[in-house]
Write a protein that holds these residues in place. Sequence first.
Motif, short mmCIF file in Angstrom:
data_model
loop_
_atom_site.label_atom_id
_atom_site.label_comp_id
_atom_site.label_asym_id
_atom_site.label_seq_id
_atom_site.Cartn_x
_atom_site.Cartn_y
_atom_site.Cartn_z
N GLY A 75 0.81 -1.22 0.00
CA GLY A 75 0.00 0.00 0.00
C GLY A 75 0.84 1.27 0.00
O GLY A 75 0.66 2.14 -0.85
N MET B 109 0.99 4.00 -2.88
CA MET B 109 0.59 5.39 -2.63
C MET B 109 1.69 6.35 -3.11
O MET B 109 1.40 7.35 -3.77
N GLU C 260 1.37 6.48 -6.79
CA GLU C 260 0.24 7.29 -7.28
C GLU C 260 0.54 8.79 -7.15
O GLU C 260 0.28 9.57 -8.06
N PHE D 130 -5.96 -1.76 0.07
CA PHE D 130 -6.20 -0.80 -1.02
C PHE D 130 -7.41 0.08 -0.73
O PHE D 130 -7.39 1.29 -0.91
N LEU E 130 -6.55 3.47 -2.60
CA LEU E 130 -5.58 3.21 -3.67
C LEU E 130 -6.17 2.32 -4.75
O LEU E 130 -7.21 1.71 -4.58
N MET F 130 -5.58 8.90 -5.58
CA MET F 130 -4.36 9.53 -5.07
C MET F 130 -3.49 10.08 -6.20
O MET F 130 -2.66 10.94 -5.97
N THR G 34 -0.64 7.14 5.44
CA THR G 34 -0.75 5.71 5.74
C THR G 34 -0.81 5.47 7.25
O THR G 34 -1.62 4.69 7.74
N GLY H 236 -4.25 -1.44 -8.65
CA GLY H 236 -2.98 -1.17 -7.96
C GLY H 236 -1.83 -1.89 -8.64
O GLY H 236 -0.73 -1.34 -8.79
#
Length: 470
Positions: free
Chosen positions: A55, A59, A62, A221, A226, A231, A252, A389
Amino acid sequence: MEVKRESWGTRFGFVLAAAGSAVGLGNIWRFPYLTGENGGSAFILIYLVFVFLIGLSVMIAEFALGRNSGLSAVGAVKSYSDRWTFVGVMGVLSAFLIMGFYPVVGGWALAYIFESFAGLYTRTPEAIDQAFGTFITGTARPIIWMLIFLGMNIIIVAKGIKGGIEQAARVLMPTLFILLIFISIRSVTLEGAGAGVDFLFRPDFSEVNGGTFLAALGQAFFSLSLGMGAMITYGSYLSKKETIPQNALIVTGLDVGVALLAGIAMFPALFAFGMEPAQGPGLVFVVIPIVFSQMGGLGIIFGIIFFVSLAVAALTSSISLLEVVASYLIDQKNVKRKTAVYSTGVLMAFMGVLTSLSLGVFDPLPTLNVGFFDLFDILSDKVFLGFGGMFIAVITGWVANKEVLREELTNEGTTDFVLFEAWHFLIKWIIPPAVAIVAVFGILDIEETAVMIFGLAIIAVLAIFSRKLD
Ligand code: TRP
């Protein structure tokens, strides 16, 4: 004073917006009930590993893709190559699917603000449990609350996201956090709470299977917003002066913190009251009111504040979902903002009605053998977000230029990102196969195989026609 983009005036503004999107029903409603259904701490451990290995990396990816391209989801992935346009379109679809059930649950939160006034906390635990079941399987009441919740989204997004909601979030998100700490303290000090603490912190891997891993990945996610470009869009507004890895870590951390607190608030109490952990989606709406019912007069006050802040947390998340669809129509299809929001809203209202009814009077869809609630939930969370993702990781690791990413993540070499090589390695070599493996083993274990295959077929069709999409 340095000149910054208008949208996020301050660092705090960005973190708040991103955390506002991330922290929502996913943390307080969904995380605890998945934990309950998947056997407790083993699930939490797997979830934490996924959050920090997959994750957090996604992130960062993204944010980097968004800030580097300066575009929202569909435009951003397309700017790397139109082979990948479909990933942005998948994101828009995911937003739609999530909005097929999110407002239903948001409506429950709204309804429970008023239930708090109506003597909910003077009832026995059995009566509180039963009241929830009666409420969500009803016809008109949950639909009306869903429409009110969705209507609030529509009004806010039609006007543009600035203004009141930001102010409300600024006050109510910290309130929610503090409240969860209070409830946690109350919960762990109840007699018999020890079994709940064990459930949360003593891992038992005997019940773990492929389905557990898939659920944990999907939750990672979902909770971090995400896998669908939300994001990416937020990153496109991020000032060049900010350090992406640091911001991603803060968001996070906040998101995980709220989820864990929600778990600590609920499970010790749940075990203390001798209830089953696998309550399903009703968990927060049953256990929390029971905790409040043990607090005497204070219960009402706590209850009102809790459900108001839950509704606001839900709202700051769902507006980001509606905004993804709206901004797509506005940017790529030249639709006016109001038209985009109203037409999207009508469709979502229709989905919400089906979802709500599927908990009561409606039979499951015969061919897929699930109700709409599970259909939208599984499609978004177990299929679209994970694969989204994965594709975002592939674009970042294999299509985007590594040196450009290095510049982006170190602000042209002016800040450090010591873990850059490790991050890039994860994004390129580990995350894509890891997600694929989790998905395959998940499909083998999950009961709703037909839904998974249906979702994969949609993705395949979108991928094949990727160059035709925009
Ligand atoms: N993260 C939110 C929650 O936990 C839900 C959400 C908002 C979301 N925007 C998203 C999920 C984008 C996936 C993608 O409630």
